[in-house]
Design a protein around this motif. Structure first.
Motif, PDB file in Angstrom:
ATOM      1  N   UNK A  19     -28.355  -9.308 -15.743  1.00 48.85           N
ATOM      2  CA  UNK A  19     -29.698  -9.705 -15.372  1.00 48.85           C
ATOM      3  C   UNK A  19     -30.503  -9.971 -16.634  1.00 48.85           C
ATOM      4  N   UNK A  20     -31.109 -11.142 -16.723  1.00 54.13           N
ATOM      5  CA  UNK A  20     -31.930 -11.484 -17.881  1.00 54.13           C
ATOM      6  C   UNK A  20     -33.372 -11.042 -17.632  1.00 54.13           C
TER       7      UNK A  20
ATOM      8  N   UNK B 212     -39.697  -7.672 -15.411  1.00 58.71           N
ATOM      9  CA  UNK B 212     -38.775  -6.646 -15.904  1.00 58.71           C
ATOM     10  C   UNK B 212     -37.654  -7.322 -16.685  1.00 58.71           C
ATOM     11  N   UNK B 213     -37.435  -6.888 -17.917  1.00 64.59           N
ATOM     12  CA  UNK B 213     -36.350  -7.400 -18.756  1.00 64.59           C
ATOM     13  C   UNK B 213     -35.599  -6.210 -19.337  1.00 64.59           C
ATOM     14  N   UNK B 214     -34.590  -6.484 -20.128  1.00 65.62           N
ATOM     15  CA  UNK B 214     -33.855  -5.405 -20.787  1.00 65.62           C
ATOM     16  C   UNK B 214     -34.768  -4.597 -21.704  1.00 65.62           C
ATOM     17  N   UNK B 215     -35.787  -5.247 -22.249  1.00 65.45           N
ATOM     18  CA  UNK B 215     -36.695  -4.579 -23.181  1.00 65.45           C
ATOM     19  C   UNK B 215     -37.673  -3.650 -22.478  1.00 65.45           C
TER      20      UNK B 215
END
Length: 53
Positions: free
Chosen positions: A20-21, A38-41
């Motif tokens: 998921x990006x 929502x992102x990985x960060x």
């Protein structure tokens, strides 16, 4: 008698695992717009006064 097909010994794998990006939502209510991403960060969000269209 029904036709039967041989199952593969193992599941096919993709060259690179999918990930998921980003995911998000935008919700507009009278007077406000809520945006969440929502992102990985991490997760970010804003609430803004609605602009007359």
């Amino acid at each position: 008698m029904a036709d039967h097909f041989a199952r593969p010994e193992r599941a096919a794998s993709s060259p690179r695992p999918r990930r998921l990006i980003a995911a998000g939502l935008i919700r507009r209510t009278p007077g406000h717009t809520l945006t969440v991403r929502a992102t990985e960060a991490g997760v970010t969000g804003t609430i803004r006064k609605a602009v007359a269209r």
